[in-house]
Design an enzyme around this catalytic site. Structure first.
Site, PDB file in Angstrom:
ATOM      1  N   CYS A  95       0.812  -1.214   0.000  1.00 28.53           N
ATOM      2  CA  CYS A  95       0.000   0.000   0.000  1.00 28.53           C
ATOM      3  C   CYS A  95       0.849   1.269   0.000  1.00 28.53           C
ATOM      4  O   CYS A  95       0.328   2.355  -0.253  1.00 28.53           O
ATOM      5  CB  CYS A  95      -0.930   0.005   1.198  1.00 28.53           C
ATOM      6  SG  CYS A  95      -2.002  -1.451   1.305  1.00 28.53           S
ATOM      7  N   HIS A 142      -2.978   7.031   3.256  1.00 38.07           N
ATOM      8  CA  HIS A 142      -3.482   5.757   2.739  1.00 38.07           C
ATOM      9  C   HIS A 142      -4.806   5.449   3.417  1.00 38.07           C
ATOM     10  O   HIS A 142      -4.950   5.561   4.638  1.00 38.07           O
ATOM     11  CB  HIS A 142      -2.457   4.657   3.014  1.00 38.07           C
ATOM     12  CG  HIS A 142      -2.975   3.276   2.778  1.00 38.07           C
ATOM     13  ND1 HIS A 142      -3.692   2.932   1.653  1.00 38.07           N
ATOM     14  CD2 HIS A 142      -2.893   2.135   3.542  1.00 38.07           C
ATOM     15  CE1 HIS A 142      -4.028   1.653   1.726  1.00 38.07           C
ATOM     16  NE2 HIS A 142      -3.554   1.158   2.855  1.00 38.07           N
ATOM     17  N   ASN A 155     -10.112  -0.169   1.270  1.00 38.86           N
ATOM     18  CA  ASN A 155      -8.663  -0.116   1.099  1.00 38.86           C
ATOM     19  C   ASN A 155      -8.315  -0.546  -0.327  1.00 38.86           C
ATOM     20  O   ASN A 155      -8.443  -1.717  -0.673  1.00 38.86           O
ATOM     21  CB  ASN A 155      -8.001  -1.047   2.120  1.00 38.86           C
ATOM     22  CG  ASN A 155      -6.484  -1.024   2.061  1.00 38.86           C
ATOM     23  OD1 ASN A 155      -5.882  -0.539   1.106  1.00 38.86           O
ATOM     24  ND2 ASN A 155      -5.852  -1.561   3.091  1.00 38.86           N
TER      25      ASN A 155
END
Length: 338
Positions: A117, A257, A287
């Site tokens: 990520c 994020h 996500n």
């Protein structure tokens, strides 16, 4: 690390998410969970999911074309394509090469970057170096994921968290004093076991047994990743600001994020930022790994939440374990974001 010499910044932005949405109510019919449980623990209400046969390179190409249009740059002008992804179309060739062909950027070099990520921020920093040295002029950095294809839909602890999407930026030279001012990159490989796909690589090649044991799906130790993220997100952002010669008081916008609302709130608290200065869209997309920061950036621009001279901080964490932060003094010519 403080970034010096010529200004390198983002001159075009684009994103793309699949049309299909999967709500928490939809998930209640798939696994034992509830809308209340998911929202209270993560902040996620829905996520976008690719249709069968749609791959990461498809999403990446859509986002790339929108970023090129926003920048007023043709595909022929792109010198390099970097795709940050944990869900490549295949082990090789790289997804970046497939994107190069899809958008007809025939003059561009291309490679993938794997940092989980954190990948988009890693890609920004990597791409900026080529422009700093004068080797290249314009670079596409893309974060793209089809995480729905690697989820175990029997595992309620992971399948509720992730979604699909892509975000892309065009990097180029900007006036001195603008663009990327400071960065912080890091990794702790001792935490590699906390977030992984066990099988499919050289350690554990695919076999009928690995498939039957569901070892080709994402596995995560949620508590360990959460504790790591809460600690590292704020620390990394502070280090990048220090490296820029700035402090949290100078920050106009934080784009973290989008993994979990509690992690985002923790990072904001560490930086002493009101949530009004934090871009949050985890509720709509879940996500999306390497795609989450550029998707959020694009939405911030669409919503007029960024203006020239703003100090913007990107910060992420991911599999590896990795972390990455980037401080940018925003400068972008006034063009329509799509």
């Amino acid at each position: 690390m403080q970034v010096k010499n010529k200004g390198v910044g983002i001159i075009g932005v684009g994103s793309y998410v699949p049309e299909k949405t999967l709500t928490n109510k939809d998930l209640e019919s798939i696994v034992e969970t509830s809308d209340e449980w998911i929202v209270s623990r993560t902040g996620i209400k829905e996520r976008h999911i690719v249709a069968p046969g749609v791959a990461t390179s498809d999403l990446a190409a859509y986002a790339a074309e929108r970023a090129l249009l926003d920048a007023g740059v043709s595909a022929d002008e792109i010198d390099l394509i970097i795709v940050a992804t944990a869900t490549p179309d295949m082990l090789f060739p790289s997804t970046a090469c497939l994107v190069q062909d899809k958008i007809k950027a025939s003059k561009a070099a291309a490679f993938d970057l794997s940092a989980g990520c954190s990948g988009f921020a890693y890609g920004l920093v990597t791409g900026s170096q080529f422009i700093q040295t004068g080797l290249y002029n314009k670079i596409l950095v893309i974060g793209a994921e089809t995480l729905s294809t690697i989820l175990d839909w029997n595992d309620r602890n992971t399948c509720v968290l992730f979604g699909d999407g892509a975000g892309a930026v065009v990097l180029g030279e900007v006036p001195a004093g603008y663009g990327i001012l400071g960065i912080d990159l890091g990794a702790d490989g001792s935490g590699g076991e906390f977030l992984k796909i066990p099988a499919g690589g050289s350690r554990l090649p695919a076999t009928s047994e690995s498939v039957s044991q569901r070892l080709h799906y994402l596995q995560m130790s949620g508590n360990d990743v959460f504790k790591f993220a809460v600690k590292v997100m704020g620390e990394s952002a502070v280090k990048a600001l220090d490296n820029s010669g700035l402090s949290s008081a100078d920050v106009d916008c934080l784009i973290p994020h989008q993994a979990n609302i509690r992690i985002i709130q923790s990072a904001a608290k560490r930086l002493k930022l009101p949530m009004e200065k934090v871009i949050v869209n985890v509720d709509k997309y879940g996500n999306t790994s390497a795609a989450s920061i550029p998707i959020a950036l694009n939405e911030a621009l669409q919503d007029n939440k960024l203006k020239n001279d703003d100090v913007v901080v990107f910060v992420g964490f991911g599999a590896g374990l990795t972390w990455a932060s980037c401080v940018i003094k925003w400068y972008k010519e006034d063009k329509t974001v799509v």
